[in-house]
Design an enzyme around this catalytic site. Structure first.
Site, mmCIF file in Angstrom:
data_model
loop_
_atom_site.group_PDB
_atom_site.id
_atom_site.type_symbol
_atom_site.label_atom_id
_atom_site.label_comp_id
_atom_site.label_asym_id
_atom_site.label_seq_id
_atom_site.Cartn_x
_atom_site.Cartn_y
_atom_site.Cartn_z
ATOM 1 N N GLY A 102 -13.699 1.004 -5.715
ATOM 2 C CA GLY A 102 -13.942 1.724 -4.554
ATOM 3 C C GLY A 102 -14.201 1.015 -3.380
ATOM 4 O O GLY A 102 -14.217 -0.327 -3.447
ATOM 5 N N GLU A 149 -5.816 4.538 -7.008
ATOM 6 C CA GLU A 149 -6.765 5.273 -6.474
ATOM 7 C C GLU A 149 -8.009 5.756 -7.666
ATOM 8 O O GLU A 149 -8.387 5.061 -8.217
ATOM 9 C CB GLU A 149 -6.493 6.238 -5.483
ATOM 10 C CG GLU A 149 -7.200 6.334 -4.079
ATOM 11 C CD GLU A 149 -8.793 6.607 -4.652
ATOM 12 O OE1 GLU A 149 -9.780 5.606 -4.397
ATOM 13 O OE2 GLU A 149 -9.035 7.896 -4.757
ATOM 14 N N THR A 196 -9.080 1.313 -10.022
ATOM 15 C CA THR A 196 -8.190 0.031 -9.585
ATOM 16 C C THR A 196 -8.457 -1.153 -10.482
ATOM 17 O O THR A 196 -9.125 -1.015 -11.646
ATOM 18 C CB THR A 196 -8.967 -0.430 -8.302
ATOM 19 O OG1 THR A 196 -8.935 0.978 -7.327
ATOM 20 C CG2 THR A 196 -8.325 -1.464 -7.692
ATOM 21 N N THR A 216 -3.958 -0.590 -7.742
ATOM 22 C CA THR A 216 -4.688 0.807 -7.709
ATOM 23 C C THR A 216 -3.730 1.812 -7.807
ATOM 24 O O THR A 216 -2.493 1.734 -7.482
ATOM 25 C CB THR A 216 -5.591 0.806 -6.650
ATOM 26 O OG1 THR A 216 -6.449 2.007 -6.921
ATOM 27 C CG2 THR A 216 -4.863 1.140 -5.306
ATOM 28 N N SER A 231 -10.460 -0.327 0.488
ATOM 29 C CA SER A 231 -11.584 -1.518 0.448
ATOM 30 C C SER A 231 -11.147 -2.524 -0.343
ATOM 31 O O SER A 231 -11.789 -3.367 -0.819
ATOM 32 C CB SER A 231 -12.883 -0.785 -0.080
ATOM 33 O OG SER A 231 -13.032 0.507 0.570
ATOM 34 N N ARG A 272 0.913 -1.204 0.009
ATOM 35 C CA ARG A 272 -0.038 0.039 -0.158
ATOM 36 C C ARG A 272 0.833 1.141 0.042
ATOM 37 O O ARG A 272 2.049 1.237 0.515
ATOM 38 C CB ARG A 272 -0.937 0.138 1.247
ATOM 39 C CG ARG A 272 -2.055 1.084 1.397
ATOM 40 C CD ARG A 272 -2.904 0.747 0.658
ATOM 41 N NE ARG A 272 -4.176 1.804 0.778
ATOM 42 C CZ ARG A 272 -5.190 2.015 -0.010
ATOM 43 N NH1 ARG A 272 -5.192 1.343 -1.297
ATOM 44 N NH2 ARG A 272 -6.285 2.667 0.345
HETATM 45 N N1 GLY Z 1 -8.241 3.241 -3.600
HETATM 46 C C1 GLY Z 1 -9.099 2.206 -3.461
HETATM 47 C C2 GLY Z 1 -8.927 1.311 -2.310
HETATM 48 O O1 GLY Z 1 -7.921 1.358 -1.912
HETATM 49 O O2 GLY Z 1 -9.874 0.885 -1.850
#
Ligand code: GLY
Length: 596
Positions: free
Chosen positions: A504, A438, A418, A436, A483, A129
């Site tokens: 999302g 985002e 994503t 992703t 998510s 991440r």
């Molecule tokens: N940016 C989408 C997620 O990480 O859920």
């Protein structure tokens, strides 16, 4: 599906500014299913496209790969055919996706990877991440009076950019589980970047919709709108800067990204973004680390769904939904029964209430991780679903928690973007990875041939509510709550399904519903992917516009739900592992499954 239902009761915690942002045009909206000349890539790609159009799974005996773009899937298939592992194939798939589907994922973003290891029988998760810069503060997305910025004012520019994690994740997964030589895994993407590829209908449509934001910086404008005109479908797009970056990664490994010219290009783009600069530094890049985390596994019927724990809310929230629904007989009710959807919708709302209260980066915030998915806790929460109508109100529960920490509900916004990759190799390893940058096109800033993420806007813009801290508040070095829900489903300890999606915070609903369709309603992987969507997060039941899901509007309304028909552009990619392999690709996007 003939019916769908809901009760759309917006939680009082959703403020007007958040609703405004959530209602804003999401650039990842339109469904694009045309093959864009993809069928010319190879006969097997043409056959996979045909299978998808006919609504049948792709079948194979030895290996399979499913992802969002046929060029990327082909690159992964070549690696698997040559004896590579799922980790090897993933490197090829991701580097091609970063070129041909640049709006969704790439080197400038982050990812979560779930791995089933055939040799040990263990499930491992890797957290790649993005991370908040050390100089970022909790007020980064607030104005001078402490009010949250408008969503796109925060997104577009350097401010929203976290330290990318994807390049380090590629290297970590390959070091651990790869067999193929690292440099060769970049060849497909380098060749395609140099020779050029045909811009797909989906990419062209999204560029046109987002032209204003993409025009804000010259590098981005020159790439996506050469001469001021959005790239047209079928036009040939080359990216020599991306090819150079890939060559550096191939030669030097992730070090070639996190230091040297690529790192300098990133920090200079972030800090030099006129009007909205960010604080990402060379130190942030140099310090980036992939983190191995314990998998979160939750029992559902005869299965166990395993996925990514904090900082993702994916596996916990999917697990809560399934754990509550395990107390009801959805198979008996069937997919056409409004009561099945009442249960799914309100189980989701209850899970989202816990998500908003408790879930964040557990390296920074004490979390009741085990308590949130404890069977007795979920059985108690499930008793709330025993009525006939939509729940009039939904609040966070009280899972077992050894911390006396008071937390307030959050206000994060996540709009859909994503990409998801599922792979099974000939050795029996299974990979499920969601990746992703985002928002569609991320921060809209480019460096060294790729787009930079806006992942920091996955933090809550407010840090406190009436003096009480919000778990997902921004802090230096913290990872924003996600998510993303890459999932591997096991039965008796053996993998039976790899699944995941973009979308999302709707990812959670897409993944939970698809597992239910497959496990309870006996659908094959392609039927489960194609089943029209109905998802409820915060009260409003979203039903997929133009599909039979809209037939549920009246029954759900009668139960007390507020129902809204809209595009629900998931990008599910599934592989079932049984006697053979069966792959499903989302008809709402351009992806396919390939296998042999
Ligand atoms: N940016 C989408 C997620 O990480 O859920």
């Amino acid at each position: 599906m003939k019916h769908l239902f809901w009760a759309g009761i917006l939680l009082a915690a959703t403020p007007a500014w958040a609703q405004e942002a959530a209602d804003a045009v999401a650039p990842e909206g339109a469904a694009e299913t045309a093959d864009a000349g993809f069928a010319a890539i190879s006969e097997e790609v043409a056959a996979a496209i045909e299978a998808k159009e006919e609504g049948t799974p792709v079948e194979a005996d030895n290996w399979m790969v499913a992802a969002a773009n046929p060029h990327a899937v082909s690159a992964g298939a070549e690696v698997l055919r040559a004896g590579g592992t799922a980790a090897d194939a993933m490197v090829a798939v991701q580097t091609v996706l970063g070129l041909v589907e640049p709006q969704s994922s790439g080197l400038g973003g982050g990812a979560f990877l779930v791995w089933y290891d055939a040799a040990t029988g263990e499930v491992t998760t890797l957290d790649g991440r993005e991370t908040a810069p050390l100089a970022a503060t909790p007020t980064l997305f607030q104005d001078d009076s402490g009010e949250p910025l408008k969503f796109y004012d925060a997104v577009v520019g350097g401010r929203s950019i976290g330290t990318p994690g994807t390049p380090a994740l590629l290297e970590a997964a390959h070091r651990r589980w790869g067999r193929a030589a690292w440099p060769g895994l970049f060849t497909a993407a380098i060749d395609l970047a140099e020779d050029g590829f045909a811009v797909s209908p989906r990419l062209a449509g999204l560029i046109e919709k987002d032209a204003d934001r993409l025009s804000r910086w010259s590098d981005t404008a020159d790439y996506f709108l050469p001469g001021g005109t959005p790239l047209a479908v079928g036009s040939t797009l080359k990216n020599p800067a991306y090819a150079d970056t890939l060559r550096r990664l191939a030669a030097e490994g992730a070090r070639g990204f996190y230091s040297g010219p690529v790192a300098e290009a990133i920090t200079s783009a972030v800090r030099g973004a006129e009007g909205n600069p960010g604080v990402l530094s060379a130190m942030d890049l140099a310090l980036y680390q992939v983190k191995e985390r314990p998998a979160v596994c939750v029992a559902y019927r005869a299965f166990e769904a395993c996925g990514m724990g904090p900082p993702s809310s994916g596996a916990l929230t999917v697990g809560q939904i399934l754990g509550m629904l395990g107390n009801y007989d959805l198979a008996e009710l069937g997919a056409d029964n409004p009561d099945a959807w009442r249960l799914i919708g309100d189980a989701s709302r209850l899970a989202f209430a816990d998500r908003g209260r408790y879930m964040a980066d557990s390296d920074f915030v004490p979390m009741p991780t085990q308590g949130l998915v404890a069977q007795d806790y979920l059985a108690t929460r499930a008793t709330l679903l025993s009525g006939d109508d939509a729940l009039p109100a939904v609040n966070a529960g009280a899972p077992e928690f050894d911390h006396a920490l008071l937390l307030a509900d959050d206000e994060s916004i996540e709009l859909p973007s994503t990409s998801h990759i599922s792979v099974v190799d000939q050795y029996g390893n299974v990979l499920s990875m969601t990746t992703t940058i985002e928002n569609g096109f991320g921060s809209r800033l480019m460096a060294a041939g790729f787009l930079l993420n806006n992942e920091l806007t996955d933090f809550s813009f407010r840090s406190h509510r009436e003096g009480v801290p919000i778990a997902n508040r921004l802090e230096p070095g913290k990872r924003p709550r996600s998510s993303m829900a890459p999932t591997i489903v096991l039965k008796d300890g053996e993998p039976v399904l790899a699944v995941g999606s973009p979308g999302g915070s709707r990812i959670i609903g897409y993944v939970a519903k698809t597992i239910i369709a497959w496990a309870d309603w006996g659908m094959d992987v392609q039927q489960a992917v194609a089943l029209p969507h109905a998802v409820n997060r915060f009260g409003t039941y979203d039903v997929e516009a133009g599909t039979s899901a809209e037939d549920m509007t009246q029954p759900l309304t009668d139960m007390g739900f507020e129902v809204n028909a809209r595009d629900l552009t998931s990008g599910l990619h599934l592989i079932e592992i049984g006697d053979g392999l069966k792959g499903g690709a989302d008809p709402r996007r351009e992806g396919i499954a390939l296998g042999e």
